[in-house]
Design an enzyme around this catalytic site. Structure first.
Site, PDB file in Angstrom:
ATOM      1  N   ASP A  11       0.871  -1.176   0.000  1.00 36.16           N
ATOM      2  CA  ASP A  11       0.000   0.000   0.000  1.00 36.16           C
ATOM      3  C   ASP A  11       0.908   1.225   0.000  1.00 36.16           C
ATOM      4  O   ASP A  11       2.110   1.123   0.262  1.00 36.16           O
ATOM      5  CB  ASP A  11      -0.897  -0.014   1.260  1.00 36.16           C
ATOM      6  CG  ASP A  11      -1.834   1.191   1.329  1.00 36.16           C
ATOM      7  OD1 ASP A  11      -2.371   1.597   0.279  1.00 36.16           O
ATOM      8  OD2 ASP A  11      -2.017   1.747   2.426  1.00 36.16           O
ATOM      9  N   SER A  12       0.307   2.384  -0.244  1.00 38.97           N
ATOM     10  CA  SER A  12       1.073   3.623  -0.122  1.00 38.97           C
ATOM     11  C   SER A  12       1.516   3.824   1.328  1.00 38.97           C
ATOM     12  O   SER A  12       2.468   4.544   1.597  1.00 38.97           O
ATOM     13  CB  SER A  12       0.202   4.806  -0.548  1.00 38.97           C
ATOM     14  OG  SER A  12      -0.972   4.835   0.255  1.00 38.97           O
ATOM     15  N   CYS A  74      -4.301  -1.579  -2.035  1.00 38.72           N
ATOM     16  CA  CYS A  74      -4.487  -0.137  -2.217  1.00 38.72           C
ATOM     17  C   CYS A  74      -5.395   0.038  -3.424  1.00 38.72           C
ATOM     18  O   CYS A  74      -5.094  -0.470  -4.512  1.00 38.72           O
ATOM     19  CB  CYS A  74      -3.132   0.520  -2.474  1.00 38.72           C
ATOM     20  SG  CYS A  74      -3.224   2.270  -2.876  1.00 38.72           S
ATOM     21  N   GLU A 153      -2.479   8.099   8.649  1.00 42.88           N
ATOM     22  CA  GLU A 153      -1.000   8.076   8.671  1.00 42.88           C
ATOM     23  C   GLU A 153      -0.465   8.843   9.883  1.00 42.88           C
ATOM     24  O   GLU A 153       0.596   8.542  10.402  1.00 42.88           O
ATOM     25  CB  GLU A 153      -0.428   8.673   7.374  1.00 42.88           C
ATOM     26  CG  GLU A 153      -0.677   7.818   6.134  1.00 42.88           C
ATOM     27  CD  GLU A 153       0.075   6.482   6.127  1.00 42.88           C
ATOM     28  OE1 GLU A 153       1.249   6.461   6.520  1.00 42.88           O
ATOM     29  OE2 GLU A 153      -0.532   5.467   5.734  1.00 42.88           O
ATOM     30  N   CYS A 185     -11.010   2.773  -0.058  1.00 43.71           N
ATOM     31  CA  CYS A 185      -9.599   3.062   0.226  1.00 43.71           C
ATOM     32  C   CYS A 185      -9.271   2.232   1.453  1.00 43.71           C
ATOM     33  O   CYS A 185     -10.063   2.202   2.413  1.00 43.71           O
ATOM     34  CB  CYS A 185      -9.388   4.543   0.502  1.00 43.71           C
ATOM     35  SG  CYS A 185      -7.742   4.928   1.161  1.00 43.71           S
ATOM     36  N   HIS A 187      -7.303   2.604   3.785  1.00 44.09           N
ATOM     37  CA  HIS A 187      -7.115   3.335   5.048  1.00 44.09           C
ATOM     38  C   HIS A 187      -8.447   3.500   5.808  1.00 44.09           C
ATOM     39  O   HIS A 187      -8.463   3.642   7.024  1.00 44.09           O
ATOM     40  CB  HIS A 187      -6.545   4.735   4.794  1.00 44.09           C
ATOM     41  CG  HIS A 187      -5.068   4.775   4.509  1.00 44.09           C
ATOM     42  ND1 HIS A 187      -4.525   4.348   3.320  1.00 44.09           N
ATOM     43  CD2 HIS A 187      -4.022   5.202   5.266  1.00 44.09           C
ATOM     44  CE1 HIS A 187      -3.205   4.516   3.355  1.00 44.09           C
ATOM     45  NE2 HIS A 187      -2.872   5.038   4.524  1.00 44.09           N
TER      46      HIS A 187
HETATM   47  N1  DGL Z   1      -4.790   3.158   0.870  1.00 45.26           N
HETATM   48  C1  DGL Z   1      -4.883   3.692  -0.433  1.00 45.26           C
HETATM   49  C2  DGL Z   1      -6.101   3.250  -1.202  1.00 45.26           C
HETATM   50  O1  DGL Z   1      -6.665   2.220  -0.916  1.00 45.26           O
HETATM   51  C3  DGL Z   1      -4.441   5.063  -0.784  1.00 45.26           C
HETATM   52  C4  DGL Z   1      -4.314   6.180   0.157  1.00 45.26           C
HETATM   53  C5  DGL Z   1      -3.431   7.220  -0.489  1.00 45.26           C
HETATM   54  O2  DGL Z   1      -2.226   6.956  -0.595  1.00 45.26           O
HETATM   55  O3  DGL Z   1      -3.921   8.269  -0.949  1.00 45.26           O
HETATM   56  O4  DGL Z   1      -6.510   3.889  -2.117  1.00 45.26           O
END
Ligand code: DGL
Length: 273
Positions: A11-12, A74, A153, A185, A187
């Site tokens: 993931d990012s 992600c 984050e 997302c 997150h």
């Molecule tokens: N967790 C990521 C997603 O599912 C991206 C969050 C990000 O880096 O902007 O899209």
């Protein structure tokens, strides 16, 4: 390919841990290597081509580490780079958007689905396209929530700030009449309590991680690659700060201080490009 080889997950940043946690629960026998590209998070606002390049870079890294399959945990990276990765990477690569869309299409009763996601995923129209192909006549309400990634984050330290962000974004879709909300997302499931508190009663939540892990299981079983050795390891890489990763990741995965101390966290330097 050997059954004992690890599964790569990336993931990012920390969001993909919501997928990893599910994988740990459902497939505890599998070894994993998790990559958090925290020096370049968030991916949400970046051009598609840039994210697609990062996807290939991280997949190449994971293949060099000997993974037998890769989960792109992600949505933004899935929308931007899954197809290229499936073409160019020599191990199976699984994304989160098709599984999430299948779950949404199955869950909704009134064919009205809200998808909270990053700007990149929302712009890509990947969820509406996928959901409508599975469920003709469905209406999909995309809402970009860029603040959410920053809040996660940052360790989700300020409940008031989180609630204000959630309230602001959900207001934009308050009259949409959706009965299903997708965490588009990885997150966002970490903010579920806040989101639930601001969502109309009766709305069902979809976490694409659930079916993504099912897809992984099927792919590995189909290739006779499920690990049955009884030995599994967990390794984490971040391109950011390892101490910060340890602190927040151990909270997300739910580790005791001693377990957190024992986490195998390594640093990887991507060329900033
Ligand atoms: N967790 C990521 C997603 O599912 C991206 C969050 C990000 O880096 O902007 O899209």
């Amino acid at each position: 390919m050997d059954k004992t080889q690890p599964v790569g997950i990336f993931d990012s940043g920390l969001g993909g841990l919501t997928v990893a946690t599910h994988l740990y629960k459902e497939m505890p026998q599998e070894s994993t290597i998790y990559v958090a590209d925290q020096s370049r998070v968030p991916y949400g606002p970046l051009p598609k081509e840039t994210v697609a390049r990062y996807v290939i870079e991280i997949c190449d890294f994971l293949v060099d580490q000997g993974v037998k399959a890769i989960v792109i945990a992600c949505n933004t990276a899935t929308a931007a780079g899954l197809e290229t990765a499936q073409r160019e990477i020599k191990v199976p690569v699984i994304g989160v958007i098709k599984p999430g869309s299948r779950m949404a299409a199955r869950t909704t009763r009134n064919k009205r689905v809200a998808v909270l996601a990053t700007e990149g995923t929302t712009k890509s129209q990947a969820y509406p396209n996928e959901i409508k192909s599975l469920l003709p006549g469905a209406e999909v309400f995309g809402q970009a929530c860029p603040r959410f990634t920053e809040l996660v984050e940052g360790g989700m330290k300020d409940p008031k700030e989180i609630d204000a962000a959630v309230a602001g974004y959900l207001k934009n879709i308050e009259n949409a009449g959706y009965d299903t909300l997708v965490f588009g997302c990885t997150h966002y499931p970490l903010l579920k309590d806040y989101i639930e508190a601001r969502t109309p009663a009766g709305v069902e939540f979809v976490n694409p991680a659930v079916e993504t892990v099912e897809d992984l299981k099927k792919v590995l079983a189909g290739k006779d690659l499920l690990n049955d050795s009884g030995v599994s390891t967990r390794v984490y890489y971040t391109s950011g700060n390892t101490a910060t990763f340890r602190e927040i990741a151990s909270m997300i995965i739910g580790l005791t201080p001693a377990q957190a101390q024992a986490m195998d966290i390594r640093r990887v330097d991507w060329k900033i490009s």
